[in-house]
Design a protein around this motif. Structure first.
Motif, PDB file in Angstrom:
ATOM      1  N   ASN B  31       0.820  -1.213   0.000  1.00 11.25           N
ATOM      2  CA  ASN B  31       0.000   0.000   0.000  1.00 11.25           C
ATOM      3  C   ASN B  31       0.852   1.260   0.000  1.00 11.25           C
ATOM      4  O   ASN B  31       0.449   2.290  -0.543  1.00 11.25           O
ATOM      5  CB  ASN B  31      -0.911  -0.016   1.229  1.00 11.25           C
ATOM      6  CG  ASN B  31      -1.977   1.035   1.155  1.00 11.25           C
ATOM      7  OD1 ASN B  31      -2.547   1.243   0.099  1.00 11.25           O
ATOM      8  ND2 ASN B  31      -2.230   1.697   2.252  1.00 11.25           N
ATOM      9  N   VAL B  38      -4.394  -0.821  -5.438  1.00 10.14           N
ATOM     10  CA  VAL B  38      -5.028  -1.453  -4.290  1.00 10.14           C
ATOM     11  C   VAL B  38      -6.509  -1.112  -4.344  1.00 10.14           C
ATOM     12  O   VAL B  38      -6.871   0.033  -4.551  1.00 10.14           O
ATOM     13  CB  VAL B  38      -4.433  -0.931  -2.973  1.00 10.14           C
ATOM     14  CG1 VAL B  38      -4.906  -1.778  -1.822  1.00 10.14           C
ATOM     15  CG2 VAL B  38      -2.937  -0.958  -3.039  1.00 10.14           C
ATOM     16  N   PHE B  40      -8.780  -2.146  -1.872  1.00 10.48           N
ATOM     17  CA  PHE B  40      -9.435  -2.069  -0.579  1.00 10.48           C
ATOM     18  C   PHE B  40      -9.068  -0.761   0.106  1.00 10.48           C
ATOM     19  O   PHE B  40      -8.238  -0.709   0.989  1.00 10.48           O
ATOM     20  CB  PHE B  40      -9.054  -3.264   0.277  1.00 10.48           C
ATOM     21  CG  PHE B  40      -9.555  -4.538  -0.290  1.00 10.48           C
ATOM     22  CD1 PHE B  40     -10.906  -4.821  -0.240  1.00 10.48           C
ATOM     23  CD2 PHE B  40      -8.706  -5.419  -0.921  1.00 10.48           C
ATOM     24  CE1 PHE B  40     -11.395  -5.988  -0.782  1.00 10.48           C
ATOM     25  CE2 PHE B  40      -9.183  -6.582  -1.466  1.00 10.48           C
ATOM     26  CZ  PHE B  40     -10.533  -6.872  -1.400  1.00 10.48           C
ATOM     27  N   ASN B  41      -9.655   0.316  -0.367  1.00 10.61           N
ATOM     28  CA  ASN B  41      -9.473   1.615   0.264  1.00 10.61           C
ATOM     29  C   ASN B  41     -10.730   2.441   0.008  1.00 10.61           C
ATOM     30  O   ASN B  41     -11.738   1.895  -0.441  1.00 10.61           O
ATOM     31  CB  ASN B  41      -8.223   2.305  -0.265  1.00 10.61           C
ATOM     32  CG  ASN B  41      -8.198   2.356  -1.764  1.00 10.61           C
ATOM     33  OD1 ASN B  41      -9.231   2.512  -2.394  1.00 10.61           O
ATOM     34  ND2 ASN B  41      -7.027   2.223  -2.336  1.00 10.61           N
ATOM     35  N   THR B  42     -10.658   3.738   0.284  1.00  9.99           N
ATOM     36  CA  THR B  42     -11.884   4.525   0.181  1.00  9.99           C
ATOM     37  C   THR B  42     -12.340   4.731  -1.257  1.00  9.99           C
ATOM     38  O   THR B  42     -13.415   5.264  -1.479  1.00  9.99           O
ATOM     39  CB  THR B  42     -11.694   5.896   0.834  1.00  9.99           C
ATOM     40  OG1 THR B  42     -10.482   6.453   0.356  1.00  9.99           O
ATOM     41  CG2 THR B  42     -11.648   5.780   2.330  1.00  9.99           C
ATOM     42  N   ALA B  47     -17.329   1.299   0.026  1.00  9.11           N
ATOM     43  CA  ALA B  47     -16.802   2.206   1.050  1.00  9.11           C
ATOM     44  C   ALA B  47     -17.152   3.643   0.692  1.00  9.11           C
ATOM     45  O   ALA B  47     -17.535   4.446   1.545  1.00  9.11           O
ATOM     46  CB  ALA B  47     -15.293   2.042   1.167  1.00  9.11           C
TER      47      ALA B  47
END
Lengths: 172, 332
Positions: B31, B38, B40-42, B47
């Motif tokens: 990350n 990536v 899996f983030n905002t 999300a």
């Protein structure tokens, strides 16, 4: 654990996460005091659960927090460490004869002194690993120490407030 | 074998703990890299939906500030436009401009749905993605100054790694004397950054304007970064210690502009052609590919030969079989 207990744990998983993402995430005092009250979920989790499944739950919980903080892996690592140490700490802090009676980790059940020592140790370990991993630079040593101490104080205040709200002590 | 299984079973909690920690640390390393896709983030769709709800509520408190900054920018643009108009007034001969170079920047407006300022690596999530022509490595600026650089994109959202990132230097220059160096955040206050590696031979005064240099292809040259707030000279140090007050207020970002450089692809190919090391690497890659292909071809040839051999053997067998049958037929 029976079905009702599992459902209540799922609800508290989502509840803590919701509170963290919507409110506690924005609550940062003096640029150094963060509020990571979401770990109240792991601290007051049902102690009868097996170590393996608790580690996996902590991993999932840390991961979902990381998604909202854009710090993939940082909260996960800290939560997994907390989850690994917790059963040992509970064993260490209760006498052998009383060990079976630990069915709820809260101020109501265990008393203020016991709970605050227990939560304080776990909180400090969690925050230490969290901020060290988050900074990952030796030049930020002093500000990292400041953040650890300030966040430790703020989060523990919130945890204690949560304790009295979620597990109210009934007057006899 | 039994001993091994019993060992794994006895230490299963520790082994699982160890494995999970390794996974999370590899996630962190992945990350923190500048170029990493990536998801899996905002900028993840689900999300972002949750953050949008939270942001809509916060928006109302910032409306006044947003209005003010937009109005100020409008006034500035109008002033520049009028100046330009005046300059060209009555002039019959105008300089011929190369349209591709004059129009090399593509600007798109994007709404900010999440922004952090207190971490050591801060990110801004914006509500535009690859479908709107946003690509990783584009520059992002606000009405007041530099914001950061696009890190990764999804179809509708992008994650911008902001100037408040201890790993991300921004090529910058002093506006008055064009001395080029870089600005890097020191991880402390979101209002200040450091202007690094300026030799003491260069005179730097408090109040000097620091802007982006023309040496990066993310930001247009001369985009505002900030003003010099403090200059400290340590006798033992070779460089000035310059603190810059950033002109962008990262705490109340609401709208940003994403700057795309249409000539970036051409620039990249040019620099790649000029870079001897990269060429060597490319040559190496080619050689490796050739080798692999040769090996594969040899393998295939071998297989073919083997198959042919097998076929021949089978044919021989078949030839021998009918004879047997004829013998059998003849016998009765």
């Amino acid at each position: 654990m029976n079905n009702a207990a599992i459902i209540s744990q799922i609800i508290s998983f989502l509840g803590y996460l919701f509170f963290q993402v919507f409110f506690a995430r924005h609550l940062i005092l003096f640029d150094v005091a963060f509020c990571f009250v979401y770990i109240g979920f792991l601290i007051s989790f049902n102690p009868e659960i097996s170590r393996i499944s608790f580690l996996l739950i902590a991993f999932a919980f840390g991961f979902s927090t990381d998604v909202f903080y854009n710090t993939l892996g940082v909260h996960t690592a800290a939560c997994v460490l907390l989850a690994y140490l917790r059963p040992y700490l509970i064993e260490l802090m209760t006498e052998k004869s009383n060990r079976d009676t630990v069915i709820e980790v809260s101020i109501r059940r265990m008393g203020f002194v016991w709970y605050s020592t227990y939560a304080g140790i776990l909180l400090f370990v969690h925050h230490f690993l969290l901020f060290v991993l988050e900074a990952s630079a030796a030049s930020l040593f002093f500000i990292t120490i400041q953040k650890i101490v300030a966040s430790f104080i703020l989060t523990s205040i919130f945890l204690i407030i949560f304790q009295y709200l979620l597990f109210p002590i009934r007057k006899r | 074998m039994d001993a091994l299984f019993s060992f794994v079973f006895r230490f299963r909690a520790f082994l699982l703990f160890f494995a999970l920690e390794i996974i999370s640390i590899s996630l962190i390393i992945n990350n923190n890299r500048q170029q990493s896709a990536v998801f899996f983030n905002t900028s993840n769709y689900y999300a972002a939906q949750i953050l949008k709800a939270s942001n809509q509520f916060n928006d109302y408190f910032h409306l006044g500030d947003v209005n003010k900054s937009l109005a100020a920018e409008n006034a500035l643009l109008r002033k520049q436009f009028l100046q330009e108009k005046q300059r060209n007034f009555g002039a019959n001969v105008r300089p011929v401009e190369d349209a591709t170079i004059a129009g090399k920047y593509q600007v798109s407006l994007a709404k900010v749905i999440n922004s952090t300022t207190k971490n050591t690596r801060n990110y801004v999530t914006i509500e535009k993605g690859t479908l709107d022509g946003i690509l990783p490595d584009m520059g992002v600026i606000s009405p007041n100054g530099v914001v950061g650089r696009v890190k990764s994109c999804t179809p509708h959202l992008s994650l911008v790694s902001s100037a408040l990132n201890i790993d991300q230097p921004i090529s910058a220059q002093i506006k008055s004397n064009k001395y080029v160096s870089y600005v890097l955040w020191d991880g402390k206050s979101p209002q200040f950054a450091k202007f690094k590696d300026v030799t003491k031979a260069i005179k730097v005064v408090v109040g000097d304007t620091i802007v982006t240099s023309g040496f990066n292809d993310f930001f247009p040259e001369g985009t505002m970064i900030g003003k010099v707030e403090k200059v400290v000279d340590d006798k033992s140090a070779t460089f000035h210690d310059i603190t810059v007050r950033l002109s962008t207020d990262f705490n109340s970002l609401s709208y940003v502009y994403v700057i795309g450089n249409k000539l970036k692809l051409e620039l990249d190919t040019l620099t790649q052609q000029l870079d001897p090391q990269k060429e060597k690497e490319k040559d190496k890659e080619k050689e490796e590919k050739d080798r692999k292909e040769k090996i594969e071809k040899e393998k295939k040839n071998k297989e073919k030969k083997e198959k042919e051999k097998l076929k021949e053997i089978e044919k021989e067998k078949e030839k021998s079989k009918p004879k047997d049958s004829t013998i059998l037929k003849n016998n009765p």
